[in-house]
Enzyme design. Sequence first.
Site, PDB file in Angstrom:
ATOM      1  N   ARG A 170       0.825  -1.437   0.131  1.00 51.16           N
ATOM      2  CA  ARG A 170       0.507   0.487   0.147  1.00 51.16           C
ATOM      3  C   ARG A 170       0.754   1.761   0.070  1.00 51.16           C
ATOM      4  NH1 ARG A 170      -1.850   2.422   4.989  1.00 51.16           N
ATOM      5  NH2 ARG A 170      -3.352   4.858   4.419  1.00 51.16           N
TER       6      ARG A 170
ATOM      7  N   ASP B 261      -3.274   4.633  -2.755  1.00 51.04           N
ATOM      8  CA  ASP B 261      -4.303   4.782  -2.088  1.00 51.04           C
ATOM      9  C   ASP B 261      -5.561   6.102  -2.707  1.00 51.04           C
ATOM     10  OD1 ASP B 261      -5.235   3.861   0.239  1.00 51.04           O
ATOM     11  OD2 ASP B 261      -4.308   5.065   1.676  1.00 51.04           O
TER      12      ASP B 261
ATOM     13  N   HIS C 207     -14.262   7.799   7.205  1.00 47.87           N
ATOM     14  CA  HIS C 207     -12.924   6.704   7.893  1.00 47.87           C
ATOM     15  C   HIS C 207     -12.204   8.026   8.811  1.00 47.87           C
ATOM     16  CE1 HIS C 207     -10.721   3.517   7.500  1.00 47.87           C
ATOM     17  NE2 HIS C 207      -9.134   4.281   7.028  1.00 47.87           N
TER      18      HIS C 207
ATOM     19  N   GLY D 285     -10.088   7.867  12.215  1.00 50.07           N
ATOM     20  CA  GLY D 285      -8.944   7.715  12.805  1.00 50.07           C
ATOM     21  C   GLY D 285      -7.571   8.147  12.892  1.00 50.07           C
TER      22      GLY D 285
ATOM     23  N   GLY E 176     -14.599   5.017  14.020  1.00 49.64           N
ATOM     24  CA  GLY E 176     -16.151   5.007  13.159  1.00 49.64           C
ATOM     25  C   GLY E 176     -16.428   3.851  13.809  1.00 49.64           C
TER      26      GLY E 176
END
Length: 379
Positions: free
Chosen positions: A81, A137, A195, A197, A317
């Site tokens: 990623r 991403d 999202h 976090g 979340g």
Amino acid sequence: MTAPRAGRSVLAFNVGSASLKAAHYVLPLEAADVPAMPQETGRVSIEAGHDAVPSAAPAQLAALLARLPEARKAPDVVLHRIVHGGEREAPTALTPAELTALESLSVLAPLHQPPALALVRATAERWPRAEQIGVYDTAWHRTMPERHRLLPLPYPLFAQGVQRYGFHGLAFQSAMRQLAGLAPDRCRGRVVLAHLGGGSSLCAVRDGRCVNTTMGMTPLDGIPMATRPGSLDPGVVLYLQRNLGMPADDLDRLLWRESGLSGLSGESGDMHRLLASPSPGAQRAVEVYVTRVAQGIAAMAACIGGIELLAFSGGIGRHAAEIRSRVAAELEWLGVALDPALNREGVAEVSSATATVRTFVLAVDEEREMALAYAARTP
């Protein structure tokens, strides 16, 4: 890149700002005209904390492999990623030239890009015959129309890469894949994804495609995060530099590591600690976060002409029912309402019976999205 072969061993790495995850898949034999579906055989996650730096990559790789027996045998493919892929729209082979190009983007994502690229080099050294593939991403957001990618700066800068890229794309893809099963009647309509976090961003989706997002050219933009401020008057940076004499390195540290929830509270960037704290600083940070998230959701809805589905994901979340409840309370006028019991339980759908907006809580799987992207790519 070559096409995936039957029975390929695929290892996916996901470097976060404070964690490192890995999952192992087998890409099975394909039937005619049927794409291979990755079969997961194991996964692991370790906390990296402030050790999420390039020099820690070999030790982190060893720690992961010690807990993931399936990956000890040399894989055929290693997926990575990569947070900032610039204008890349599909997975790419991580050749030396590609790594050099991606390193030039490290200044735009300094918490994520350098440690991720260091891990690419560590895995390439360990498994020199394995394919090294980057999955980005930013790719999910390439469907944004130009009006949403533009920053309000002189237009020629846009062609030089000064534009909104957006991040958390793999998490948003995973959320949409799940909504297709949970709410097939609405998931092709007007959807806002939240999202939330350590890094937090929102995404407006219509017809299954990204229309807009809150993060911009870097993961600093948008709603406040654990240690990042989100949207900020650029004049503040000029003032800190010119009037308070703050050096560039101090500004860098302030914006990436000392702002957001941590800066507002004066005690922590961890939402769960702040919710448990009685201090005025903790309460102040939570209030700002809730309000900015609610404002951001409303702004995303405005981009797509309303909202039919709202989905929460990420550590906050998923696990902070109080945050979901408080955000929903600020969006009651928009048709968002949660069932208190369902929200406390954190089940998939937490909407109240009277809500016009269906609200979900999702556990996204970025590693699986990486494996699916590899399996689906053309030769």
